[in-house]
Design a protein around this motif. Structure first.
Motif, PDB file in Angstrom:
ATOM      1  N   TYR A 201      64.036  43.055 108.319  1.00 42.12           N
ATOM      2  CA  TYR A 201      64.330  42.180 107.271  1.00 42.12           C
ATOM      3  C   TYR A 201      63.547  40.894 107.700  1.00 42.12           C
ATOM      4  CZ  TYR A 201      68.509  45.258 107.513  1.00 42.12           C
ATOM      5  OH  TYR A 201      69.186  46.486 107.226  1.00 42.12           O
ATOM      6  N   GLY A 202      63.661  40.196 106.869  1.00 43.13           N
ATOM      7  CA  GLY A 202      62.965  38.507 107.089  1.00 43.13           C
ATOM      8  C   GLY A 202      63.760  37.522 106.413  1.00 43.13           C
ATOM      9  N   PRO A 203      63.299  36.508 106.486  1.00 39.99           N
ATOM     10  CA  PRO A 203      64.147  35.132 105.959  1.00 39.99           C
ATOM     11  C   PRO A 203      64.113  35.449 104.326  1.00 39.99           C
ATOM     12  CG  PRO A 203      62.277  34.502 107.215  1.00 39.99           C
ATOM     13  CD  PRO A 203      62.430  35.869 107.416  1.00 39.99           C
ATOM     14  N   GLU A 204      63.393  35.977 103.677  1.00 43.68           N
ATOM     15  CA  GLU A 204      63.082  36.384 102.268  1.00 43.68           C
ATOM     16  C   GLU A 204      64.406  37.085 101.984  1.00 43.68           C
ATOM     17  OE1 GLU A 204      60.781  39.364 104.300  1.00 43.68           O
ATOM     18  OE2 GLU A 204      61.041  37.426 104.532  1.00 43.68           O
ATOM     19  N   ASP A 205      64.952  37.789 102.985  1.00 39.29           N
ATOM     20  CA  ASP A 205      66.017  38.653 102.475  1.00 39.29           C
ATOM     21  C   ASP A 205      67.497  38.116 102.700  1.00 39.29           C
ATOM     22  OD1 ASP A 205      64.631  41.195 102.030  1.00 39.29           O
ATOM     23  OD2 ASP A 205      64.107  41.168 104.143  1.00 39.29           O
ATOM     24  N   GLY A 206      67.389  36.838 103.051  1.00 36.41           N
ATOM     25  CA  GLY A 206      68.548  36.013 103.191  1.00 36.41           C
ATOM     26  C   GLY A 206      69.364  36.328 104.527  1.00 36.41           C
ATOM     27  N   VAL A 207      68.947  36.663 105.591  1.00 39.40           N
ATOM     28  CA  VAL A 207      69.579  36.967 106.863  1.00 39.40           C
ATOM     29  C   VAL A 207      69.493  36.005 108.090  1.00 39.40           C
ATOM     30  CG1 VAL A 207      69.007  39.566 106.458  1.00 39.40           C
ATOM     31  CG2 VAL A 207      67.376  38.085 107.842  1.00 39.40           C
ATOM     32  N   THR A 208      68.995  34.971 107.567  1.00 37.10           N
ATOM     33  CA  THR A 208      68.715  33.876 108.674  1.00 37.10           C
ATOM     34  C   THR A 208      69.778  32.717 108.342  1.00 37.10           C
ATOM     35  OG1 THR A 208      66.883  32.900 107.256  1.00 37.10           O
ATOM     36  CG2 THR A 208      66.234  34.483 109.095  1.00 37.10           C
TER      37      THR A 208
END
Length: 257
Positions: A201-208
């Motif tokens: 995942y990355g920040p574009e997936d809303g995980v941060t």
């Protein structure tokens, strides 16, 4: 589901736990998806026992890794005591994934058509206490003149919607890449695990969300660690992965601001 105005009973304890609060390390370890427990008022959310113990409910092995890192570094650990199916504390209240209707291949009937009162109760009794505790922990450390490095610990499935994942450890970041850069540099060519940036995942997936709210907002070094959960099903694997991560983190600090 009938309308609920409270979801956590007095006998169920609090939503968030802090372990080793006086730990000497600058590391502040965080585990948002530590537990698969559902508040009794929510019942089973209409899910089978298989679904309630699957990855959609929690991050298997994450708390064990975080505790091993806490012991290694003498670091404070903050973790959530209820399943992310009740409320995912790595999501803001406005996010559909905060109380998901569908997670991976599972539908969650008990999260469909939640009343405004129950939605508010979940936010007020799970998310808000979590946010307050993290904020208070960071603020207390700052007031004491202590350095804080925020490290969140997660696990992920080896197969997602039928697609295998080759990555074994993900080092995730949002806008602040300093600690992630240092860890990835140390991990390069390690010969043990496939380590990649912002995978799966990355920040574009809303995980941060936690990194942004408590790391970036306070100018703290921060990173999110994702471990493929088939590697940490048993204690032996947890020891190996925690040892590997401990070496990477230890060798990556201090990072220059």
């Amino acid at each position: 589901m009938s309308e609920q105005t409270r979801i956590i009973g007095s006998a169920e304890g609090v939503a968030v736990t802090v372990e080793n609060a006086d730990g000497a390390s600058p590391l502040l370890l965080v585990c948002e998806h530590a537990s698969l427990a559902l508040p009794e008022a929510l019942g089973t959310l209409g899910l089978s026992p298989e679904a309630r113990t699957a990855h959609i409910a929690w991050d298997p092995g994450a708390l064990a890794i975080a505790r091993k890192l806490s012991a290694r570094f003498d670091a404070t650990l903050v973790f959530q005591n209820f399943s992310r199916l009740a409320y995912d504390c790595n999501r803001p209240p406005e996010s559909p994934d905060a109380m998901p209707v569908v997670s991976e291949v599972f539908e969650i009937p008990g999260n469909r058509d939640i009343s405004a009162a129950e939605r508010k109760a979940r936010v007020d009794e799970i998310y808000r206490p979590w946010q307050r505790k993290l904020a208070q922990t960071v603020a207390a450390r700052k007031a004491a003149g202590r350095e804080t490095v925020l490290v969140t610990v997660h696990t992920f499935t080896p197969v997602y919607k039928g697609a295998p994942r080759a990555v074994e450890i993900g080092i995730l970041h949002d806008r602040d890449t300093r600690l992630a850069d240092a860890i990835l540099a140390k991990a390069a060519g390690n010969g043990k695990f496939l380590v990649e940036r912002n995978k799966p995942y990355g920040p574009e997936d809303g995980v941060t969300h936690t990194l942004v709210e408590h790391g970036l907002a306070n100018g703290l070094l921060n990173v999110m660690i994702e471990v493929r959960n088939d590697l940490v099903k048993e204690d032996a694997g947890q020891e190996v992965v925690a040892g590997f991560l401990g070496e990477l983190i230890g060798e990556s600090l201090p990072v220059h601001a």
